[in-house]
Design a protein around this motif. Structure first.
Motif, PDB file in Angstrom:
ATOM      1  N   ASP A 163       0.820  -1.218   0.000  1.00  0.00           N
ATOM      2  CA  ASP A 163       0.000   0.000   0.000  1.00  0.00           C
ATOM      3  C   ASP A 163       0.853   1.267   0.000  1.00  0.00           C
ATOM      4  N   TYR A 164       2.127   1.106   0.336  1.00  0.00           N
ATOM      5  CA  TYR A 164       3.047   2.254   0.367  1.00  0.00           C
ATOM      6  C   TYR A 164       3.987   2.221  -0.839  1.00  0.00           C
ATOM      7  N   ARG A 165       3.571   1.562  -1.905  1.00  0.00           N
ATOM      8  CA  ARG A 165       4.461   1.363  -3.054  1.00  0.00           C
ATOM      9  C   ARG A 165       4.916   2.679  -3.683  1.00  0.00           C
ATOM     10  N   TYR A 188       3.717   8.638  10.483  1.00  0.00           N
ATOM     11  CA  TYR A 188       3.713   7.195  10.655  1.00  0.00           C
ATOM     12  C   TYR A 188       3.786   6.503   9.300  1.00  0.00           C
ATOM     13  N   ILE A 189       4.773   5.667   9.169  1.00  0.00           N
ATOM     14  CA  ILE A 189       4.874   4.733   8.049  1.00  0.00           C
ATOM     15  C   ILE A 189       5.482   3.455   8.610  1.00  0.00           C
ATOM     16  N   PRO A 190       5.231   2.325   7.973  1.00  0.00           N
ATOM     17  CA  PRO A 190       5.964   1.118   8.385  1.00  0.00           C
ATOM     18  C   PRO A 190       7.461   1.365   8.179  1.00  0.00           C
ATOM     19  N   LEU A 194      13.195  -3.697  17.975  1.00  0.00           N
ATOM     20  CA  LEU A 194      14.018  -2.518  18.261  1.00  0.00           C
ATOM     21  C   LEU A 194      13.380  -1.207  17.818  1.00  0.00           C
ATOM     22  N   GLN A 195      12.401  -1.258  16.923  1.00  0.00           N
ATOM     23  CA  GLN A 195      11.849  -0.017  16.369  1.00  0.00           C
ATOM     24  C   GLN A 195      11.021   0.782  17.378  1.00  0.00           C
ATOM     25  N   ARG A 196      10.709   0.174  18.509  1.00  0.00           N
ATOM     26  CA  ARG A 196       9.861   0.851  19.496  1.00  0.00           C
ATOM     27  C   ARG A 196      10.475   2.153  19.994  1.00  0.00           C
ATOM     28  N   SER A 207      13.080  12.492   9.812  1.00  0.00           N
ATOM     29  CA  SER A 207      11.742  13.074   9.692  1.00  0.00           C
ATOM     30  C   SER A 207      10.692  12.010   9.409  1.00  0.00           C
ATOM     31  N   LEU A 208      11.069  10.941   8.687  1.00  0.00           N
ATOM     32  CA  LEU A 208      10.130   9.867   8.391  1.00  0.00           C
ATOM     33  C   LEU A 208       9.928   8.946   9.590  1.00  0.00           C
ATOM     34  N   VAL A 209      10.834   9.048  10.560  1.00  0.00           N
ATOM     35  CA  VAL A 209      10.745   8.208  11.747  1.00  0.00           C
ATOM     36  C   VAL A 209       9.989   8.910  12.869  1.00  0.00           C
TER      37      VAL A 209
END
Length: 255
Positions: free
Chosen positions: A5-7, A93-95, A247-249, A87-89
C-alpha cells in the motif's frame, strides 16, 4: 496496511536514493559501469600472475566482484537507512521497514546496471549467453532476500550502536578476501575438509559460484546450492524482521 500500500512512497525513496548517490557526478549512472570495470582491472593486474591470465580470468574476477558489490554496498548503504531519514521516523507514521527496503531496492537497481557491463564482455571474449541466463532473475531474487534481511538487522542496530558502521567496514574487508572473488576454489584444496565445508556453506560464496555457472559456464547450478541460498535468505528476512520490530519501538527517541 501492507508494504504494498506504500508502493508509491517506496518508489519515491528509491528514486531519491539513486539521485543522491549520483548527485554532482559528471558521469552519473555511468559510474555503475566504470567502477566495477576499473576495480576488475586492478585485481586482474595484481593477481593474474598468481592464478591465471586471459579473458576467462578477467570475467571470472568481474563476475565475483559484481556479486560481492551488491552484498557489500547494499548492506553498508542500508546501515543508515533509518538514521538518515529522521523526519520519516519521528514526524509521520509509516511502516519503518520501508526505509531499509527502499535502500536495498536502490542497491539492487545499481547492481543490475553493473551486470550490464558483463554481457558485452561475454561476447567479446567468445563466451556468449546460454539459456541458463534465464536463471539470473531467480538468483537476483534470492540474493535480494539475503541483503534485505541483513539490511533489517543492521539498520535497526545502527540506531543504538553508532560504531557499527566502522565494525561492518572491517568485516566487509575481511569478507572480500574470504570469498572466491579473485582466486579459484581449487586454491582451497589444502584446507581441512571441515573448513572447506563451512566455507561452501557461506551463501555469498555459493552465489558467486552460481552466477559464474550461468554466465561463464552456461550451466544450471546444482539444486543443493539453490536450497541453501533460498533457506538462508528466508530465515534471514524472518529473523531480521523480528529484530527490526523489537528494536523499532524506541527509534523515535534514539534518532
Amino acid at each position: 496496511m501492507s508494504l504494498y500500500d506504500y508502493r508509491e512512497l517506496i518508489k519515491n525513496l528509491v528514486v531519491s536514493d539513486l539521485k543522491v548517490k549520483y548527485a554532482n557526478s559528471m558521469l552519473g549512472f555511468a559510474w555503475s559501469l566504470l567502477n566495477p570495470l576499473l576495480m576488475m582491472l586492478v585485481l586482474y593486474f595484481v593477481f593474474s600472475n598468481f592464478f591465471g591470465s586471459g579473458g576467462s580470468f578477467v570475467l571470472y574476477i568481474l563476475t565475483g566482484l559484481l556479486v560481492w558489490r551488491f552484498f557489500s554496498i547494499g548492506t553498508s548503504a542500508a546501515l543508515a537507512s533509518v538514521v538518515g531519514k529522521p523526519s520519516l521516523v519521528t514526524k509521520i507514521y509509516i511502516p519503518r521497514e520501508i526505509l531499509p527496503l527502499s535502500s536495498t531496492l536502490s542497491s539492487l537497481i545499481s547492481s543490475v546496471l553493473e551486470f550490464c557491463v558483463l554481457v558485452p564482455l561475454l561476447f567479446i571474449f567468445g563466451i556468449g549467453l546460454s539459456p541458463a541466463i534465464l536463471l539470473f532473475p531467480v538468483l537476483l531474487a534470492m540474493f535480494f532476500l539475503i541483503v534485505y534481511g541483513m539490511a533489517l538487522i543492521l539498520s535497526s542496530l545502527f540506531v543504538y550502536f553508532r560504531d557499527l558502521n566502522n565494525i561492518w567496514d572491517v568485516l566487509m574487508q575481511v569478507g572480500f578476501f574470504a570469498c572466491p572473488i579473485m582466486y579459484p576454489l581449487s586454491q582451497l584444496s589444502k584446507l581441512p575438509e571441515q573448513i572447506k565445508t563451512l566455507y561452501m556453506l557461506n551463501p555469498v560464496t555459493l552465489l558467486i559460484e552460481m552466477y559464474r555457472d550461468i554466465f561463464l559456464e552456461g550451466t544450471v547450478p546444482d539444486l543443493w546450492s539453490f536450497a541453501i541460498v533460498l533457506v538462508f535468505g528466508v530465515v534471514l528476512v524472518v529473523f531480521g524482521n523480528a529484530v527490526f520490530k523489537r528494536l523499532q519501538r524506541r527509534f523515535a527517541e534514539e534518532v
